[in-house]
Design an enzyme around this catalytic site. Structure first.
Site, PDB file in Angstrom:
ATOM      1  N   ASP A   7       0.922  -1.534  -0.316  1.00 66.27           N
ATOM      2  CA  ASP A   7       0.052   0.232   0.124  1.00 66.27           C
ATOM      3  C   ASP A   7       0.775   1.131  -0.456  1.00 66.27           C
ATOM      4  O   ASP A   7       2.437   1.134  -0.191  1.00 66.27           O
ATOM      5  CB  ASP A   7      -1.027   0.235   1.012  1.00 66.27           C
ATOM      6  CG  ASP A   7      -2.153   0.987   1.246  1.00 66.27           C
ATOM      7  OD1 ASP A   7      -2.345   0.976  -0.008  1.00 66.27           O
ATOM      8  OD2 ASP A   7      -2.496   1.833   2.025  1.00 66.27           O
ATOM      9  N   GLU A   9       0.983   6.067  -0.047  1.00 63.21           N
ATOM     10  CA  GLU A   9      -0.411   7.230   0.390  1.00 63.21           C
ATOM     11  C   GLU A   9       0.614   7.828  -0.708  1.00 63.21           C
ATOM     12  O   GLU A   9       2.120   8.070  -0.335  1.00 63.21           O
ATOM     13  CB  GLU A   9       0.137   7.844   1.829  1.00 63.21           C
ATOM     14  CG  GLU A   9      -0.946   6.272   2.785  1.00 63.21           C
ATOM     15  CD  GLU A   9      -2.195   6.307   2.430  1.00 63.21           C
ATOM     16  OE1 GLU A   9      -2.717   6.894   1.916  1.00 63.21           O
ATOM     17  OE2 GLU A   9      -2.801   5.366   3.054  1.00 63.21           O
ATOM     18  N   HIS A  57      -5.670  11.331   5.002  1.00 54.24           N
ATOM     19  CA  HIS A  57      -3.858  10.412   5.524  1.00 54.24           C
ATOM     20  C   HIS A  57      -3.255  10.943   6.702  1.00 54.24           C
ATOM     21  O   HIS A  57      -2.880  10.123   8.008  1.00 54.24           O
ATOM     22  CB  HIS A  57      -3.134   9.736   4.328  1.00 54.24           C
ATOM     23  CG  HIS A  57      -2.391  10.995   3.961  1.00 54.24           C
ATOM     24  ND1 HIS A  57      -2.018  11.821   4.355  1.00 54.24           N
ATOM     25  CD2 HIS A  57      -2.208  11.218   2.581  1.00 54.24           C
ATOM     26  CE1 HIS A  57      -1.574  12.237   3.336  1.00 54.24           C
ATOM     27  NE2 HIS A  57      -1.809  12.233   2.366  1.00 54.24           N
ATOM     28  N   HIS A 152      -6.297   6.955   7.169  1.00 52.37           N
ATOM     29  CA  HIS A 152      -5.512   5.851   6.185  1.00 52.37           C
ATOM     30  C   HIS A 152      -4.064   6.254   6.561  1.00 52.37           C
ATOM     31  O   HIS A 152      -3.224   6.630   6.186  1.00 52.37           O
ATOM     32  CB  HIS A 152      -5.577   6.397   4.827  1.00 52.37           C
ATOM     33  CG  HIS A 152      -7.076   6.214   4.187  1.00 52.37           C
ATOM     34  ND1 HIS A 152      -7.269   5.726   2.724  1.00 52.37           N
ATOM     35  CD2 HIS A 152      -8.280   6.405   4.378  1.00 52.37           C
ATOM     36  CE1 HIS A 152      -8.730   5.322   2.753  1.00 52.37           C
ATOM     37  NE2 HIS A 152      -9.056   5.803   3.650  1.00 52.37           N
ATOM     38  N   ASP A 157      -3.207   0.241   6.795  1.00 50.05           N
ATOM     39  CA  ASP A 157      -4.225  -0.719   5.573  1.00 50.05           C
ATOM     40  C   ASP A 157      -2.798  -2.016   5.035  1.00 50.05           C
ATOM     41  O   ASP A 157      -3.906  -2.674   4.126  1.00 50.05           O
ATOM     42  CB  ASP A 157      -4.505   0.546   4.759  1.00 50.05           C
ATOM     43  CG  ASP A 157      -4.724   1.706   4.727  1.00 50.05           C
ATOM     44  OD1 ASP A 157      -5.456   1.487   6.563  1.00 50.05           O
ATOM     45  OD2 ASP A 157      -4.658   2.553   3.862  1.00 50.05           O
TER      46      ASP A 157
END
Length: 238
Positions: A7, A9, A57, A152, A157
């Site tokens: 994952d 961001e 986030h 997030h 995640d």
């Protein structure tokens, strides 16, 4: 099998508009077991973070000022995912950003380093058509605790995605176990058994003489039925 739940961001939604990665997380799974081996890094994007992205986030540019840049970590990141199967929720988004970063460094795309990519969002849409299939919705559906996910974050995640993926694919594992059980429980009693002709080996004259002497020793002057049986056997072979 080695699998990596990945994952990221970012500063915004569109890598082709100059948005950059600010966090990468990769969690390792080997043979459907988490190994506690993971890769996690924050990155200085050298640009502003869109307000909408920061609201999602919660990562600020001030926090990232002393963090490394993508070129500083590219080798260790690629080494970590090399040869593994990547599992990503909405894979085109993360791959788009990663490949844009790699392209700036004239490095090959992620897909050439890893051993395939699974998009769990596509999987979820096929399994649950017409329903919400974001990570929070899937956690609720499979009873996975996501109470710590107030914002997030790539590492959290990725860990939640590992739990979701295991739940999504557990039915396949159970099906294979059920088939194995059915095979092991099959009744083979009525199946024909193929046997070859039995080979009969007769004792030699020397062996018969030794056996006769042994029986005479057992009788010790008394009648011994095995002496009579032995005599009949010798007659039949003659």
């Amino acid at each position: 099998m080695r699998q990596i739940f990945l994952d990221t961001e970012t500063t915004g939604l569109y890598p082709n508009q100059g948005h950059r990665i600010i966090e990468i997380a990769a969690v390792e799974l080997v043979n459907r077991r988490l190994t506690n081996n993971h890769y996690h890094v924050y990155l200085n994007p050298d640009r502003e973070i869109d307000e909408g992205a920061q609201n999602v986030h919660g990562i600020s540019l001030e926090f990232l000022q002393d963090k490394p840049r993508f070129p500083d970590v590219v080798d260790e990141f690629l080494d970590f995912i090399a040869g593994a199967e990547l599992i990503i929720h909405n894979a085109p988004f993360d791959l788009g950003f990663l490949n844009m970063e790699l392209g700036r460094l004239e490095r090959p795309e992620v897909q050439t380093v890893c051993n395939g990519v699974i998009d769990t969002l596509r999987m979820a849409k096929d399994m649950r058509p017409g329903q919400r299939n974001n990570l929070d919705a899937l956690c609720r559906h499979y009873g996975i605790d996501n109470s710590k996910r107030t914002l997030h974050g790539a590492l959290l995640d990725a860990e939640l995605l590992a739990d979701v993926y295991m739940a999504m694919t557990r039915g396949q594992e159970s099906l294979m176990m059920e088939l194995d059980d059915q095979v092991s429980q099959l009744d083979h009693s009525d199946m024909p058994v193929q046997r070859g002709p039995l080979r009969v080996l007769h004792a030699s004259a020397e062996e018969l003489a030794e056996h006769a002497a042994y029986l005479q020793g057992l009788s010790k002057g008394s009648p011994c039925i095995w002496v009579e049986v032995m005599a009949d056997t010798v007659k039949e072979q003659q």
